[in-house]
Design an enzyme around this catalytic site. Structure first.
Site: not given
Ligand code: PGA
Length: 258
Positions: A8, A10, A93, A168, A220, A241-242
């Site tokens: 993802n 973002k 989300h 999440e 995460s 994500g990151g």
């Protein structure tokens, strides 16, 4: 069950050339691997990326609207996303629940609209303002999000149901760069929550369809902690994500999953 690795991105990166550069570093798992990689870039990049990288990757979108067309400024319908090559759509989300006040009712409409186009929703639960409160009853929040989000959603008699649930926890999602979280979620607690989610799904969807639903971890993760989450048998993959924007980190994660 096949494992999922959902990247993802973002609202990143800030240009198409960077998006292409990032994708060049991704491995192509192919369709027969143990892992299915779903890449969810910003929607504006999808047509170009799908044209260049085609079937190397499975494409996902980060959001959609529930109507197929009409006066809904700024929105994209599932059919439009499908036209761009999308197969999966993230819904609910935690960032959308928190910053855009996305409600369970809206999420429910989106899930049904996604299904009408034969796409697969990735429903995120465990996020939102309430979940971030210190003494939040996370099980109660998740149960409610599942009940409302999946209202009148069924497999229509089929033993398989095309949906993925991402657990999440709001407190374990990074708030930006570097991808560090405020609180830590332990693999064993994430595993326990996945088991809890499956129990709720059985009640809502019926035993057989619920067994086939992948439940992935959306807090995460990085190359350092992924190994211990992978040991949790109740988890069927990750929503990243990151770390999915970091070429080296994500490449290590991809290796761990295959
Ligand atoms: P993170 O985000 O990996 O940056 O914490 C996970 C997600 O929200 O998808």
């Amino acid at each position: 069950m096949v494992k999922y690795l959902v990247a993802n991105w973002k609202m990143n990166p800030d240009s198409l050339s960077k998006a292409k550069d990032l994708l060049h570093s991704y491995k192509n798992f192919g369709s027969r691997g143990k892992t299915k990689l779903v890449v969810c870039p910003p929607a504006v990049f999808l047509p170009d990326l799908a044209k260049q990288f085609g079937t190397q990757f499975v494409w996902g979108a980060q959001n959609c609207f529930w109507q197929s067309s009409g006066p809904f400024t700024g929105e994209l319908s599932p059919a439009m996303l499908k036209f761009c090559g999308v197969k999966y759509v993230i819904v609910g989300h935690s960032e959308r629940r928190e910053h855009l006040a996305e409600s369970d009712e809206m999420i429910n409409k989106k899930i049904k609209a996604i299904h009408r186009e034969n796409l697969t929703p990735i429903l995120c639960v465990g996020g939102g303002k309430e979940a971030k409160k210190r003494n939040a009853d996370i099980k109660k929040i998740i149960q409610e999000q599942l009940i409302k989000g999946l209202e009148n959603f069924s497999s229509h008699g089929s033993a398989k149901l095309s949906i993925i649930i991402a657990y999440e926890p709001a407190w374990a999602i990074s708030s930006g760069d570097p991808y560090k979280t405020k609180f830590v979620e332990t693999p064993s607690h994430a595993g326990e929550m996945a088991t809890f989610i499956r129990k709720i799904l059985k009640g809502l969807l019926g035993g057989k369809p619920a067994i086939s639903v992948p439940i992935i971890y959306g807090g995460s993760t990085d190359a350092a902690n992924m190994g211990s989450f992978l040991k949790e048998k109740s988890l069927n993959g990750f929503l990243v994500g990151g770390a999915s924007l970091d070429k080296k980190e994500f490449s290590k994660m991809q290796k761990l999953m295959n």
